[in-house]
Design a protein around this motif. Structure first.
Motif, PDB file in Angstrom:
ATOM      1  N   VAL A  21       0.837  -1.210   0.000  1.00 31.18           N
ATOM      2  CA  VAL A  21       0.000   0.000   0.000  1.00 31.18           C
ATOM      3  C   VAL A  21       0.866   1.252   0.000  1.00 31.18           C
ATOM      4  O   VAL A  21       0.613   2.210  -0.743  1.00 31.18           O
ATOM      5  N   ILE A  22       1.912   1.251   0.822  1.00 32.83           N
ATOM      6  CA  ILE A  22       2.807   2.411   0.902  1.00 32.83           C
ATOM      7  C   ILE A  22       3.522   2.648  -0.421  1.00 32.83           C
ATOM      8  O   ILE A  22       3.621   3.783  -0.909  1.00 32.83           O
ATOM      9  N   VAL A  23       4.026   1.560  -1.023  1.00 30.50           N
ATOM     10  CA  VAL A  23       4.708   1.686  -2.317  1.00 30.50           C
ATOM     11  C   VAL A  23       3.743   2.202  -3.379  1.00 30.50           C
ATOM     12  O   VAL A  23       4.088   3.088  -4.173  1.00 30.50           O
ATOM     13  N   PHE A  24       2.528   1.660  -3.385  1.00 32.71           N
ATOM     14  CA  PHE A  24       1.511   2.116  -4.340  1.00 32.71           C
ATOM     15  C   PHE A  24       1.290   3.624  -4.200  1.00 32.71           C
ATOM     16  O   PHE A  24       1.295   4.367  -5.189  1.00 32.71           O
ATOM     17  N   LEU A  25       1.096   4.092  -2.973  1.00 36.02           N
ATOM     18  CA  LEU A  25       0.780   5.498  -2.749  1.00 36.02           C
ATOM     19  C   LEU A  25       1.962   6.414  -3.041  1.00 36.02           C
ATOM     20  O   LEU A  25       1.809   7.482  -3.646  1.00 36.02           O
ATOM     21  N   LEU A  26       3.164   6.006  -2.624  1.00 37.19           N
ATOM     22  CA  LEU A  26       4.339   6.858  -2.833  1.00 37.19           C
ATOM     23  C   LEU A  26       4.667   7.006  -4.314  1.00 37.19           C
ATOM     24  O   LEU A  26       4.950   8.119  -4.790  1.00 37.19           O
ATOM     25  N   THR A  27       4.650   5.891  -5.050  1.00 40.12           N
ATOM     26  CA  THR A  27       4.929   5.989  -6.482  1.00 40.12           C
ATOM     27  C   THR A  27       3.814   6.736  -7.204  1.00 40.12           C
ATOM     28  O   THR A  27       4.075   7.512  -8.134  1.00 40.12           O
ATOM     29  N   PHE A  28       2.577   6.515  -6.755  1.00 44.21           N
ATOM     30  CA  PHE A  28       1.431   7.194  -7.358  1.00 44.21           C
ATOM     31  C   PHE A  28       1.575   8.701  -7.244  1.00 44.21           C
ATOM     32  O   PHE A  28       1.490   9.435  -8.231  1.00 44.21           O
ATOM     33  N   PHE A  29       1.815   9.176  -6.026  1.00 43.24           N
ATOM     34  CA  PHE A  29       1.845  10.624  -5.816  1.00 43.24           C
ATOM     35  C   PHE A  29       3.153  11.261  -6.277  1.00 43.24           C
ATOM     36  O   PHE A  29       3.174  12.449  -6.604  1.00 43.24           O
ATOM     37  N   SER A  30       4.224  10.494  -6.325  1.00 42.17           N
ATOM     38  CA  SER A  30       5.473  11.064  -6.840  1.00 42.17           C
ATOM     39  C   SER A  30       5.317  11.422  -8.318  1.00 42.17           C
ATOM     40  O   SER A  30       5.714  12.522  -8.749  1.00 42.17           O
ATOM     41  N   TRP A 165       8.971   8.225 -14.793  1.00 39.65           N
ATOM     42  CA  TRP A 165       8.140   7.098 -15.205  1.00 39.65           C
ATOM     43  C   TRP A 165       8.869   5.752 -15.198  1.00 39.65           C
ATOM     44  O   TRP A 165       8.339   4.780 -14.645  1.00 39.65           O
ATOM     45  N   PRO A 166      10.051   5.627 -15.797  1.00 41.01           N
ATOM     46  CA  PRO A 166      10.730   4.318 -15.737  1.00 41.01           C
ATOM     47  C   PRO A 166      10.968   3.846 -14.304  1.00 41.01           C
ATOM     48  O   PRO A 166      10.858   2.646 -14.016  1.00 41.01           O
ATOM     49  N   CYS A 167      11.282   4.779 -13.411  1.00 45.22           N
ATOM     50  CA  CYS A 167      11.564   4.404 -12.021  1.00 45.22           C
ATOM     51  C   CYS A 167      10.314   3.925 -11.292  1.00 45.22           C
ATOM     52  O   CYS A 167      10.327   2.886 -10.625  1.00 45.22           O
ATOM     53  N   VAL A 168       9.215   4.675 -11.404  1.00 49.65           N
ATOM     54  CA  VAL A 168       8.014   4.293 -10.661  1.00 49.65           C
ATOM     55  C   VAL A 168       7.401   3.011 -11.222  1.00 49.65           C
ATOM     56  O   VAL A 168       6.879   2.175 -10.466  1.00 49.65           O
ATOM     57  N   VAL A 169       7.457   2.820 -12.543  1.00 49.36           N
ATOM     58  CA  VAL A 169       6.930   1.583 -13.128  1.00 49.36           C
ATOM     59  C   VAL A 169       7.778   0.390 -12.695  1.00 49.36           C
ATOM     60  O   VAL A 169       7.252  -0.685 -12.375  1.00 49.36           O
TER      61      VAL A 169
END
Length: 499
Positions: A21-30, A165-169
């Motif tokens: 959940v934390i990873v989802f939210l952090l990458t989402f909002f970054s 984008w490459p990093c968060v994906v």
């Protein structure tokens, strides 16, 4: 043979922990914050165009007769003699940004597979925020206007933003496996649309004080986000001693065929049930750029995304289009443009869910893109009515933004996680960089062409151009569409016979 159920045995929900959940939210909002600063630029184009145009030629500004003779002297530090030339330069800046962004994506994907993803992402966010502040706020405070300086800053900004984008994906691909990938990434890929909405809201809320404050607010929020990413993001489960995605999936029964696979039917596919050693993952080496280009599906989807991203990113001109075509106030146009992104969020999530159920992406994309052509025709003929315009805009976003989100997220992960790449987990950022980088080249060309076509032929020809590019998207993935539809028909026939 039963139709697949991505939720069977609780495979989708039971795998998630609070770390997911934390990873989802952090990458989402970054990534949302990176898009916020891009959207801010598109939302203040009208104000920037007025500021860069001498007052004597700016129709929106009325000067007393006794001051008119001094207007040229007062505006001697401004850039353009007319609003049309200012608009063309704004389109040129978009093109410059996206070309540098595209080049940066190819590089960032390779760098992301070789360095710590958290460091690369945090550096890109904080550095980009500083560039945006200098570009939009500091130059206005100092009354310093220079075309070459703006161009240089926007080139640097494109290179820095490309780290996102490459990093968060890649981080998301490290944490989330095949089960429900379409719906998870469909929902997660709404980060770009949420960023656009946030950018529109922030810009419209402070635009009355001057466009420089819109840049100031978004740059500050983005910089703070970069700091949070540096201290809070977990790049992979291995960082905290959990098994990686590739290791976990070898322990689970492979309940359905992979979405990216060269086999023509289920009988040709033999899932690999062997348990990999943990050292296979930890010792995996990053692949080369040329190797990633040779993976099945990478080139067709990259070319298709070049056409589709051209159309999707050209809708960044929506506030400008609404203000100029209908005469609506800039702040109202900013808020109304949100509906395109709302449609994209719903479209990406729903289409991702359907593609999970079918276990195929291309047929879902094909149907959505065919309907997108009709929605473009409808929106191009929208009357001067805000409610109708918002509805047509949302429908257009559903059929264009949805497929764009799927290709850039779920399909990119499918391509980077297919069987050919098993044991080489450091391929995901590179593959993502290739797909999104090629798409950004198309978007870069589109930004300039939109301003050029609009200036010479009018907005209706811009929409004709969008229809052409959407059709080209279908053409590039047509072999994949035919192959996957053939597979679905075969599977349905086998299911009918087994009954």
């Amino acid at each position: 043979m039963a139709w697949p159920n991505i939720f069977q045995r609780g495979t989708l929900l039971s795998q998630f922990s609070h770390h997911h959940v934390i990873v989802f939210l952090l990458t989402f909002f970054s990534y949302s914050l990176l898009h916020t600063s891009r959207k801010t630029f598109s939302n203040v184009k009208v104000s920037v165009s007025k500021q860069w145009t001498p007052t004597a030629f700016n129709k929106s500004t009325e000067l007393p007769a006794e001051l008119a003779s001094y207007s040229i002297i007062w505006s001697s530090n401004h850039l353009f003699p007319s609003a049309e030339e200012a608009t063309l330069f704004l389109g040129t800046l978009d093109t410059i940004f996206l070309f540098s962004y595209a080049v940066g994506l190819f590089i960032s994907g390779i760098v992301g597979d070789r360095l710590n993803l958290r460091w690369v992402l945090s550096f890109g966010m904080c550095s980009s925020a500083l560039v945006v502040f200098v570009f939009g706020t500091l130059t206005e405070w100092l009354h310093f206007y220079n075309k070459w300086f703006y161009c240089c800053l926007w080139i640097v900004n494109g290179l820095l933003q490309s780290t996102g984008w490459p990093c968060v994906v890649a981080v998301m691909g490290n944490w989330f496996g095949k089960a429900g990938r379409g719906v998870i990434f469909g929902l997660w890929s709404a980060c770009a649309s949420v960023g656009n909405i946030l950018g529109a809201c922030l810009a419209s809320s402070v635009l009355q004080y001057g466009y420089e404050y819109a840049f100031l607010v978004t740059a500050s929020v983005q910089f703070a986000g970069g700091i949070i990413i540096f201290f809070g993001l977990l790049v992979s489960p291995e960082e905290i001693g959990l098994p990686g995605i590739e290791v976990k999936e070898t322990f689970e029964e492979d309940s359905h065929r992979p979405l990216i696979n060269g086999a023509e039917n289920e009988d040709e596919y033999e899932p690999n049930y062997s348990i990999q050693e943990s050292s296979t993952v930890t010792q995996a080496k990053a692949i080369s750029f040329s190797q990633a280009c040779c993976f099945p599906g990478v080139i067709p989807y990259s070319l298709a995304y070049a056409c589709l991203k051209l159309v999707n990113y050209s809708f960044f001109w929506l506030p400008f289009y609404l203000s100029n075509n209908f005469g609506w106030k800039e702040a109202e146009a900013d808020k109304l443009s949100i509906w395109y992104d709302v449609g994209g969020i719903i479209g990406g999530t729903l289409q991702g869910f359907i593609s999970d159920m079918l276990q195929k992406r291309a047929p879902v994309l094909a149907l959505s893109l065919l309907l997108a052509v009709g929605s473009l025709v409808g929106y191009s003929r929208s009357p001067n009515n805000k409610s109708i315009n918002a509805l047509l805009m949302a429908v257009t976003g559903f059929f264009i933004g949805g497929p764009s989100n799927m290709i850039s997220s779920a399909i990119s992960v499918d391509l980077g996680r297919q069987e050919l790449v098993q044991g080489s987990s450091e391929a995901l950022a590179t593959v993502t960089g290739i797909v999104d980088g090629t798409g950004s080249i198309g978007a870069a060309v589109g930004q300039y062409l939109v301003s050029l076509i609009q200036d010479n032929l009018g907005w209706m020809w811009v929409f004709y151009f969008f229809i052409l590019m959407t059709s080209c998207t279908i053409v590039f993935i047509s072999p994949l569409i035919v192959r996957e539809i053939y597979y679905l028909v075969q599977r349905r026939q086998a299911y009918t016979l087994n009954e």
